[in-house]
Write a protein that holds these residues in place. Structure first.
Motif, PDB file in Angstrom:
ATOM      1  N   ASP A  98      35.911  45.219  44.021  1.00 43.88           N
ATOM      2  CA  ASP A  98      37.064  46.266  43.542  1.00 43.88           C
ATOM      3  C   ASP A  98      38.135  45.673  43.332  1.00 43.88           C
ATOM      4  OD1 ASP A  98      38.477  45.955  46.077  1.00 43.88           O
ATOM      5  OD2 ASP A  98      37.067  47.065  47.076  1.00 43.88           O
ATOM      6  N   PRO A  99      39.299  46.489  43.006  1.00 36.93           N
ATOM      7  CA  PRO A  99      40.684  45.662  42.643  1.00 36.93           C
ATOM      8  C   PRO A  99      41.180  44.739  43.726  1.00 36.93           C
ATOM      9  CG  PRO A  99      40.580  48.040  41.866  1.00 36.93           C
ATOM     10  CD  PRO A  99      39.417  48.059  43.131  1.00 36.93           C
ATOM     11  N   HIS A 100      40.786  44.772  44.853  1.00 33.89           N
ATOM     12  CA  HIS A 100      41.133  43.884  45.745  1.00 33.89           C
ATOM     13  C   HIS A 100      40.117  42.976  46.698  1.00 33.89           C
ATOM     14  CE1 HIS A 100      45.018  45.743  45.057  1.00 33.89           C
ATOM     15  NE2 HIS A 100      44.537  46.824  45.338  1.00 33.89           N
ATOM     16  N   SER A 101      38.918  43.039  46.168  1.00 32.92           N
ATOM     17  CA  SER A 101      37.838  42.351  46.579  1.00 32.92           C
ATOM     18  C   SER A 101      36.885  41.676  45.538  1.00 32.92           C
ATOM     19  CB  SER A 101      36.932  43.039  47.180  1.00 32.92           C
ATOM     20  OG  SER A 101      35.846  42.481  47.820  1.00 32.92           O
ATOM     21  N   PHE A 102      36.689  40.470  45.662  1.00 26.35           N
ATOM     22  CA  PHE A 102      36.001  39.461  44.560  1.00 26.35           C
ATOM     23  C   PHE A 102      35.266  38.669  45.176  1.00 26.35           C
ATOM     24  CE2 PHE A 102      40.256  40.927  43.041  1.00 26.35           C
ATOM     25  CZ  PHE A 102      40.070  41.454  41.970  1.00 26.35           C
ATOM     26  N   ALA A 103      34.024  38.356  44.452  1.00 25.51           N
ATOM     27  CA  ALA A 103      32.900  37.271  44.707  1.00 25.51           C
ATOM     28  C   ALA A 103      32.941  36.183  43.925  1.00 25.51           C
ATOM     29  CB  ALA A 103      31.666  38.187  45.342  1.00 25.51           C
ATOM     30  N   LEU A 104      32.636  35.016  44.309  1.00 25.30           N
ATOM     31  CA  LEU A 104      32.249  33.848  43.370  1.00 25.30           C
ATOM     32  C   LEU A 104      30.907  33.584  43.786  1.00 25.30           C
ATOM     33  CD1 LEU A 104      33.376  32.149  41.040  1.00 25.30           C
ATOM     34  CD2 LEU A 104      33.953  30.528  42.935  1.00 25.30           C
ATOM     35  N   LYS A 105      30.127  33.709  42.798  1.00 24.68           N
ATOM     36  CA  LYS A 105      28.554  33.205  42.971  1.00 24.68           C
ATOM     37  C   LYS A 105      28.195  31.930  42.458  1.00 24.68           C
ATOM     38  CE  LYS A 105      27.281  37.716  44.171  1.00 24.68           C
ATOM     39  NZ  LYS A 105      27.083  38.128  45.596  1.00 24.68           N
ATOM     40  N   ASP A 106      27.453  31.163  42.885  1.00 30.68           N
ATOM     41  CA  ASP A 106      26.975  30.032  42.284  1.00 30.68           C
ATOM     42  C   ASP A 106      27.882  28.928  42.104  1.00 30.68           C
ATOM     43  OD1 ASP A 106      24.414  31.144  42.434  1.00 30.68           O
ATOM     44  OD2 ASP A 106      24.605  32.329  40.732  1.00 30.68           O
ATOM     45  N   SER A 107      28.974  28.672  42.940  1.00 31.43           N
ATOM     46  CA  SER A 107      29.949  28.106  42.674  1.00 31.43           C
ATOM     47  C   SER A 107      29.443  26.430  43.055  1.00 31.43           C
ATOM     48  CB  SER A 107      31.273  28.331  43.291  1.00 31.43           C
ATOM     49  OG  SER A 107      31.245  27.950  44.732  1.00 31.43           O
ATOM     50  N   ALA A 108      30.062  25.503  42.988  1.00 31.09           N
ATOM     51  CA  ALA A 108      30.029  23.942  43.324  1.00 31.09           C
ATOM     52  C   ALA A 108      29.804  24.157  44.726  1.00 31.09           C
ATOM     53  CB  ALA A 108      30.852  23.193  42.816  1.00 31.09           C
ATOM     54  N   ILE A 109      30.396  24.875  45.679  1.00 27.77           N
ATOM     55  CA  ILE A 109      30.383  24.850  47.050  1.00 27.77           C
ATOM     56  C   ILE A 109      29.609  26.052  47.543  1.00 27.77           C
ATOM     57  CG2 ILE A 109      31.940  23.123  47.439  1.00 27.77           C
ATOM     58  CD1 ILE A 109      33.668  25.456  48.487  1.00 27.77           C
ATOM     59  N   GLY A 110      29.007  26.898  46.584  1.00 25.78           N
ATOM     60  CA  GLY A 110      28.196  27.963  47.016  1.00 25.78           C
ATOM     61  C   GLY A 110      28.913  29.241  47.007  1.00 25.78           C
ATOM     62  N   GLU A 111      28.428  30.365  47.543  1.00 21.05           N
ATOM     63  CA  GLU A 111      29.239  31.821  47.466  1.00 21.05           C
ATOM     64  C   GLU A 111      30.414  31.804  48.297  1.00 21.05           C
ATOM     65  OE1 GLU A 111      28.190  36.588  47.918  1.00 21.05           O
ATOM     66  OE2 GLU A 111      26.553  35.132  47.762  1.00 21.05           O
ATOM     67  N   LEU A 112      31.627  32.398  47.532  1.00 17.90           N
ATOM     68  CA  LEU A 112      32.982  32.411  48.299  1.00 17.90           C
ATOM     69  C   LEU A 112      33.168  34.219  47.979  1.00 17.90           C
ATOM     70  CD1 LEU A 112      34.591  29.468  47.013  1.00 17.90           C
ATOM     71  CD2 LEU A 112      33.788  29.728  49.191  1.00 17.90           C
ATOM     72  N   THR A 113      33.719  34.716  48.866  1.00 15.01           N
ATOM     73  CA  THR A 113      34.561  35.998  48.864  1.00 15.01           C
ATOM     74  C   THR A 113      36.009  35.829  49.212  1.00 15.01           C
ATOM     75  OG1 THR A 113      33.900  36.802  50.831  1.00 15.01           O
ATOM     76  CG2 THR A 113      32.329  37.069  49.005  1.00 15.01           C
ATOM     77  N   VAL A 114      36.677  36.873  48.431  1.00 13.31           N
ATOM     78  CA  VAL A 114      38.268  36.689  48.681  1.00 13.31           C
ATOM     79  C   VAL A 114      38.573  38.251  48.760  1.00 13.31           C
ATOM     80  CG1 VAL A 114      40.560  36.015  48.199  1.00 13.31           C
ATOM     81  CG2 VAL A 114      38.596  34.446  47.656  1.00 13.31           C
ATOM     82  N   GLU A 115      39.093  38.733  49.578  1.00 13.28           N
ATOM     83  CA  GLU A 115      39.787  40.222  49.611  1.00 13.28           C
ATOM     84  C   GLU A 115      40.804  40.290  50.338  1.00 13.28           C
ATOM     85  OE1 GLU A 115      36.237  42.330  50.714  1.00 13.28           O
ATOM     86  OE2 GLU A 115      36.484  42.226  52.907  1.00 13.28           O
TER      87      GLU A 115
END
Length: 325
Positions: free
Chosen positions: A58-75
């Motif tokens: 959503d506009p204030h919640s994001f996920a980063l998949k398959d990064s160099a250090i795995g999955e991250l979310t920021v919200e």
């Protein structure tokens, strides 16, 4: 006389049990709060540095998949700003209202960055994330006069049985006065009501060398004394994973996501401090695991605690000798 060079970084200690019941390296999740850059700007910077695939929840919640250090979310750390997480989902006008309110609230509500389960032997990679946050201008506890920002660890339990869980909670409550002293919570946290320690009567019951209950009794005892998430070491997610119906019978409406991890809550994330690392806090957690894995010392410290007549500050000095030995 030549001066001894000081180390430029602190290493991450390995726990005494590195692998889980399946023979895999145990994992740990990390959660950290900060203010300054938006969730969107933060996740974009993380993607640029670490690669991966960006997903907007959503506009204030994001996920980063398959990064160099795995999955991250920021919200943004407020459930009401993420209507899709509410029962029934987020449809119609509500998501638009939440998005607009979120842009206004972003100046007051902290962001929370959460890693997916990360192998414990790669925990040092998280300090790369801290470097990215600092370059973005993220701020932490020392920058906010009326707020303190949390750091949480979610280490996977090495075994999912009553003996392991009992040993960990015994070790934690015995070391907690020392842990709290070492963490040195920001005074703002005291004013805002950081997590309460375990009740003294419960502590005295469980540290007894005679206390090694089965899983149902352990859960019943825990819930009777701690029907709350407001503990430094929150066992409710783990207990919910072990016996959902037993936990829900006592706490039908509590927000709990069952998972095979401990939830260790710390009150101080000094994100903008260039010298700050999560390593010291993690290494103190490893001290908990080391005592939990040593039954003879654990029973000895438990007996010593039951005979001790001083205050928590004095007990912290006692158990520090155990940790340092």
């Amino acid at each position: 006389m030549a001066q001894t060079a000081l180390p430029t970084s602190i290493g991450f200690l390995a726990p005494p049990v590195l692998h889980n019941e399946r023979g895999e390296v145990r994992t740990v999740g990390v959660e950290i709060e900060f203010v300054g850059p938006s969730a969107e700007k933060t996740i974009q910077a993380l993607q640029e540095a670490l690669g991966g695939r960006l997903v907007e929840v959503d506009p204030h919640s994001f996920a980063l998949k398959d990064s160099a250090i795995g999955e991250l979310t920021v919200e943004l750390d407020s459930r009401i700003l993420h209507p899709g997480k509410s029962k029934g989902g987020g449809k119609g006008v509500l998501p638009k209202v939440a998005a607009l309110f979120g842009f206004a609230a972003s100046y007051l509500v902290p962001c929370e960055l959460v890693t997916g389960p990360t192998p414990i032997d790669r925990l040092q990679d998280f300090d790369r994330v801290l470097d990215i946050l600092r370059r973005l201008g993220a701020k932490g506890t020392q920058d906010a006069p009326f707020y303190a920002f949390g750091l949480h660890f979610n280490p996977e339990a090495p075994r999912q049985d009553a003996h392991t869980v009992t040993a960990f909670i015994k070790s934690f409550v015995l070391l907690n006065p020392w842990l709290r002293r070492e963490v040195s919570p920001d005074r703002t946290r005291d004013l805002l009501g950081f997590a309460d320690p375990f009740p003294p009567d419960y502590v005295r019951m469980i540290v007894s060398p005679a206390y090694w209950p089965d899983t149902p009794r352990f859960i019943d005892d825990y819930l009777a004394a701690n029907p709350t998430r407001n503990r430094d070491l929150d066992l409710l997610p783990l207990l919910h994973h072990l016996d959902r119906s037993r936990v829900r019978a006592v706490l039908p409406n509590e927000k709990i996501n069952g998972r095979p991890t401990f939830h260790y809550r710390l009150p101080d994330a000094r994100v903008s401090d260039a010298g700050w690392s999560i390593a010291p806090d993690w290494n103190r957690w490893v001290a908990v695991e080391r005592l939990a894995s040593d039954r003879e010392t654990l029973d000895m410290v438990g007996n010593t605690y039951l005979a001790f007549k001083g205050e928590d500050k004095s007990w912290a000095n006692v158990v520090e000798q155990v940790v340092r030995s």
